[in-house]
Design a protein around this motif. Structure first.
Motif, PDB file in Angstrom:
ATOM      1  N   ILE A 238      90.793  59.964 -67.979  1.00 18.97           N
ATOM      2  CA  ILE A 238      90.653  58.635 -68.581  1.00 18.97           C
ATOM      3  C   ILE A 238      91.166  57.563 -67.625  1.00 18.97           C
ATOM      4  O   ILE A 238      90.539  56.507 -67.460  1.00 18.97           O
ATOM      5  CB  ILE A 238      91.414  58.575 -69.926  1.00 18.97           C
ATOM      6  CG1 ILE A 238      90.770  59.518 -70.931  1.00 18.97           C
ATOM      7  CG2 ILE A 238      91.441  57.150 -70.468  1.00 18.97           C
ATOM      8  CD1 ILE A 238      91.589  59.730 -72.190  1.00 18.97           C
ATOM      9  N   ALA A 239      92.301  57.828 -66.974  1.00 18.55           N
ATOM     10  CA  ALA A 239      92.851  56.853 -66.024  1.00 18.55           C
ATOM     11  C   ALA A 239      91.905  56.625 -64.852  1.00 18.55           C
ATOM     12  O   ALA A 239      91.700  55.484 -64.414  1.00 18.55           O
ATOM     13  CB  ALA A 239      94.219  57.319 -65.521  1.00 18.55           C
ATOM     14  N   VAL A 240      91.323  57.691 -64.340  1.00 20.16           N
ATOM     15  CA  VAL A 240      90.386  57.570 -63.222  1.00 20.16           C
ATOM     16  C   VAL A 240      89.141  56.802 -63.654  1.00 20.16           C
ATOM     17  O   VAL A 240      88.649  55.925 -62.929  1.00 20.16           O
ATOM     18  CB  VAL A 240      90.006  58.963 -62.683  1.00 20.16           C
ATOM     19  CG1 VAL A 240      88.808  58.877 -61.743  1.00 20.16           C
ATOM     20  CG2 VAL A 240      91.201  59.584 -61.965  1.00 20.16           C
ATOM     21  N   LEU A 367      96.763  52.510 -68.026  1.00 20.56           N
ATOM     22  CA  LEU A 367      97.249  52.815 -66.683  1.00 20.56           C
ATOM     23  C   LEU A 367      96.162  52.563 -65.636  1.00 20.56           C
ATOM     24  O   LEU A 367      96.379  51.853 -64.646  1.00 20.56           O
ATOM     25  CB  LEU A 367      97.710  54.267 -66.607  1.00 20.56           C
ATOM     26  CG  LEU A 367      98.159  54.762 -65.225  1.00 20.56           C
ATOM     27  CD1 LEU A 367      99.527  54.192 -64.884  1.00 20.56           C
ATOM     28  CD2 LEU A 367      98.196  56.286 -65.177  1.00 20.56           C
ATOM     29  N   GLY A 368      94.985  53.133 -65.851  1.00 23.12           N
ATOM     30  CA  GLY A 368      93.919  53.008 -64.860  1.00 23.12           C
ATOM     31  C   GLY A 368      93.416  51.590 -64.696  1.00 23.12           C
ATOM     32  O   GLY A 368      93.229  51.112 -63.571  1.00 23.12           O
ATOM     33  N   MET A 369      93.218  50.877 -65.800  1.00 25.17           N
ATOM     34  CA  MET A 369      92.674  49.526 -65.712  1.00 25.17           C
ATOM     35  C   MET A 369      93.685  48.548 -65.121  1.00 25.17           C
ATOM     36  O   MET A 369      93.340  47.751 -64.232  1.00 25.17           O
ATOM     37  CB  MET A 369      92.227  49.058 -67.096  1.00 25.17           C
ATOM     38  CG  MET A 369      91.574  47.682 -67.111  1.00 25.17           C
ATOM     39  SD  MET A 369      90.137  47.506 -65.997  1.00 25.17           S
ATOM     40  CE  MET A 369      89.004  48.696 -66.717  1.00 25.17           C
ATOM     41  N   PRO A 403      95.686  60.478 -58.689  1.00 24.09           N
ATOM     42  CA  PRO A 403      94.283  60.297 -58.274  1.00 24.09           C
ATOM     43  C   PRO A 403      93.786  58.871 -58.511  1.00 24.09           C
ATOM     44  O   PRO A 403      92.963  58.372 -57.739  1.00 24.09           O
ATOM     45  CB  PRO A 403      93.522  61.298 -59.153  1.00 24.09           C
ATOM     46  CG  PRO A 403      94.424  61.571 -60.309  1.00 24.09           C
ATOM     47  CD  PRO A 403      95.807  61.454 -59.783  1.00 24.09           C
ATOM     48  N   ALA A 404      94.286  58.224 -59.572  1.00 27.41           N
ATOM     49  CA  ALA A 404      93.870  56.841 -59.821  1.00 27.41           C
ATOM     50  C   ALA A 404      94.321  55.932 -58.688  1.00 27.41           C
ATOM     51  O   ALA A 404      93.564  55.066 -58.225  1.00 27.41           O
ATOM     52  CB  ALA A 404      94.429  56.354 -61.160  1.00 27.41           C
ATOM     53  N   TRP A 405      95.548  56.117 -58.218  1.00 28.91           N
ATOM     54  CA  TRP A 405      96.053  55.285 -57.132  1.00 28.91           C
ATOM     55  C   TRP A 405      95.328  55.566 -55.823  1.00 28.91           C
ATOM     56  O   TRP A 405      95.079  54.654 -55.034  1.00 28.91           O
ATOM     57  CB  TRP A 405      97.555  55.488 -56.944  1.00 28.91           C
ATOM     58  CG  TRP A 405      98.084  54.747 -55.761  1.00 28.91           C
ATOM     59  CD1 TRP A 405      98.558  55.255 -54.584  1.00 28.91           C
ATOM     60  CD2 TRP A 405      98.157  53.319 -55.621  1.00 28.91           C
ATOM     61  NE1 TRP A 405      98.919  54.255 -53.731  1.00 28.91           N
ATOM     62  CE2 TRP A 405      98.686  53.051 -54.345  1.00 28.91           C
ATOM     63  CE3 TRP A 405      97.817  52.258 -56.449  1.00 28.91           C
ATOM     64  CZ2 TRP A 405      98.888  51.756 -53.880  1.00 28.91           C
ATOM     65  CZ3 TRP A 405      98.023  50.966 -55.987  1.00 28.91           C
ATOM     66  CH2 TRP A 405      98.545  50.725 -54.721  1.00 28.91           C
ATOM     67  N   LEU A 406      94.962  56.816 -55.580  1.00 24.47           N
ATOM     68  CA  LEU A 406      94.216  57.138 -54.367  1.00 24.47           C
ATOM     69  C   LEU A 406      92.886  56.394 -54.346  1.00 24.47           C
ATOM     70  O   LEU A 406      92.424  55.952 -53.291  1.00 24.47           O
ATOM     71  CB  LEU A 406      93.985  58.650 -54.283  1.00 24.47           C
ATOM     72  CG  LEU A 406      95.233  59.503 -54.014  1.00 24.47           C
ATOM     73  CD1 LEU A 406      94.890  60.983 -54.042  1.00 24.47           C
ATOM     74  CD2 LEU A 406      95.870  59.127 -52.681  1.00 24.47           C
ATOM     75  N   LEU A 407      92.267  56.233 -55.508  1.00 24.47           N
ATOM     76  CA  LEU A 407      91.029  55.462 -55.586  1.00 24.47           C
ATOM     77  C   LEU A 407      91.294  53.971 -55.389  1.00 24.47           C
ATOM     78  O   LEU A 407      90.628  53.297 -54.602  1.00 24.47           O
ATOM     79  CB  LEU A 407      90.366  55.679 -56.952  1.00 24.47           C
ATOM     80  CG  LEU A 407      89.712  57.028 -57.217  1.00 24.47           C
ATOM     81  CD1 LEU A 407      89.295  57.122 -58.680  1.00 24.47           C
ATOM     82  CD2 LEU A 407      88.507  57.230 -56.310  1.00 24.47           C
ATOM     83  N   VAL A 408      92.275  53.461 -56.099  1.00 25.15           N
ATOM     84  CA  VAL A 408      92.554  52.021 -56.086  1.00 25.15           C
ATOM     85  C   VAL A 408      93.035  51.551 -54.722  1.00 25.15           C
ATOM     86  O   VAL A 408      92.672  50.457 -54.256  1.00 25.15           O
ATOM     87  CB  VAL A 408      93.597  51.681 -57.172  1.00 25.15           C
ATOM     88  CG1 VAL A 408      94.120  50.258 -57.013  1.00 25.15           C
ATOM     89  CG2 VAL A 408      92.995  51.871 -58.556  1.00 25.15           C
ATOM     90  N   SER A 409      93.833  52.362 -54.053  1.00 25.04           N
ATOM     91  CA  SER A 409      94.418  51.947 -52.778  1.00 25.04           C
ATOM     92  C   SER A 409      93.362  51.722 -51.699  1.00 25.04           C
ATOM     93  O   SER A 409      93.615  51.021 -50.713  1.00 25.04           O
ATOM     94  CB  SER A 409      95.438  52.987 -52.299  1.00 25.04           C
ATOM     95  OG  SER A 409      94.799  54.233 -52.050  1.00 25.04           O
TER      96      SER A 409
END
Length: 441
Positions: A238-240, A367-369, A403-409
């Motif tokens: 969900i976060a991703v 968290l993800g958004m 994994p969410a931060w790896l995408l966002v970064s």
């Protein structure tokens, strides 16, 4: 450095912190008072527009024509203020970081006005950015007059921390946000020493705001007391997913901003922005209007009244509304709407897979958004826990954020970096207006 030198340095630091403690408390109190006044004015105007006037005239405030009318007129009023008033409503929020250099005092009244209009009119932006700018402008000017020895950078830092503390009702949020900020300052100074004054100001702001009102992000939800292994996967997915939606919004943000600026004049592009928000409000309904704090609680409490199709529409409309509001010249922050969007994603996930605990689903969505919109892992974790009111879910989120931060970064920020081109009636200026200063012709 010798031991004696170390002791002297430590003593000097302690004396400095003690001397600046009272000003930090004053900054916290003033920041909370300004926030309270702005939000109260917005609440009075909002009540008049969405309750008082419809009740007196005998029509439904949730009717399509009224939603469109109020948002269009809000856009017109904000556009006129940006065009005509001194300071031109401050900087364009699309071009401005949460913490920015102070504005001149002359820009603050118009910034406060357009902020109140946007908050009351149903625009999908929060108060955080303009309130920090207003507080910073006031307090930098006051300290320059009465205490010129205090650096502008320190005043900006303490004021931003105080305002964040007041906004979220706790100094913990400010402490988390500013851990990264102060880490780049004053090399060789202990982290606690760097955080002491911002944390003190944030505490004063939070206490003051709590005495005036009861700010709370917590939404009534079932308790979540034990972690199941599947919850780690659920929260992560969900976060991703939420982060990918936020990244997509950030990617098209500059394009949307440029598209509105093709109209060249603030009265035109902000009014058109209001009209588009009015259409979106008709499609998504009243739940998709405003900054989203009260609507977040309503959505969670009444979640059984929405099917998955309606929730998809709500998520899509609110994302587009955030893009339009932030691009069309309205002043405001993006964190509050991001919290609503993340919550809606969590409610949608729970509707599609009822076995996912609602706390886990909403925490993952928020968290993800928020992570994608704010680019701050600390604040994303804090808000996700604050909304759910569950400390237990924090352990799950600490896994889901990776994994969410790896995408966002690796993704673009939701910020426009390109300079604004010359427009009719304006000339570029970085001092008081991101849209540019008005030039009488």
């Amino acid at each position: 450095m010798s031991i004696d030198d170390g002791h002297r340095t430590s003593a000097t630091t302690v004396r400095r912190l003690v001397v600046l403690s009272l000003p930090a408390v004053v900054i916290g109190v003033v920041s909370a008072l300004v926030l309270f006044v702005v939000e109260e004015l917005a609440a009075i105007l909002q009540s008049a527009l969405w309750e008082g006037l419809p009740n007196v005239a005998g029509f439904d405030a949730d009717s399509a024509w009224w939603i469109f009318t109020v948002l269009t007129l809000t856009g017109l009023a904000v556009g006129l203020a940006i065009w005509l008033l001194p300071g031109h409503g401050g900087r364009d929020s699309a071009l401005t970081e949460l913490i920015a250099p102070p504005l001149p005092l002359s820009a603050l009244p118009s910034l406060a006005l357009v902020t109140v209009l946007a908050l009351a009119g149903g625009v999908s932006l929060g108060p955080e950015s303009p309130i920090i700018a207003i507080n910073t402008g006031i307090l930098v000017a006051v300290f320059a007059r009465f205490w010129p020895g205090v650096s502008v950078q320190l005043i900006v830092l303490i004021t931003a921390a105080a305002t964040i503390g007041a906004l979220f009702g706790t100094p913990v949020a400010a402490a988390l946000v500013f851990t990264g900020v102060v880490g780049t300052m004053a090399a060789g100074q202990a982290l606690w020493d760097k955080l002491f004054l911002p944390l003190l100001a944030a505490g004063a702001g939070a206490v003051t705001m709590s005495l005036l009102t009861q700010p709370s992000f917590a939404v009534p939800m079932p308790s979540y007391d034990s972690i199941a292994a599947i919850d780690l996967l659920s929260a992560t997915v969900i976060a991703v997913f939420a982060a990918l939606l936020g990244i997509g919004a950030a990617a098209v943000f500059p394009l949307v901003h440029r598209t509105f600026r093709l109209l060249r004049h603030p009265v035109l592009y902000v009014t058109v922005g209001g009209m588009v928000l009015g259409v979106l409000g008709i499609i998504g309904g009243p739940i998709t209007l405003f900054k989203g704090l009260e609507q977040t609680a309503t959505l969670v409490i009444d979640r059984d009244e929405y099917d998955s199709g309606q929730l998809v529409v709500i998520v899509a409309v609110k994302i587009v509304a955030l893009l339009v509001a932030a691009s069309a010249g309205f002043r405001g922050g993006r964190i509050f709407p991001a919290v609503f969007i993340g919550t809606a994603i969590g409610v949608l996930a729970n509707a599609l897979v009822p076995g996912i605990p609602i706390v886990v689903a909403i925490a993952g969505g928020v968290l993800g958004m928020v992570l994608a919109i704010s680019r701050d892992g600390w604040i994303a974790l804090f808000i996700a826990v604050a909304v759910t009111g569950s400390v237990t879910v924090l352990a799950v989120l600490c896994i889901a954020i990776l994994p969410a931060w790896l995408l966002v970064s690796r993704a673009p920020e939701m910020l426009v970096h390109a300079p604004v081109e010359r427009t009719v009636g304006h000339r570029p200026s970085g001092r008081s207006s991101g849209d540019a200063h008005h030039s009488a012709r």
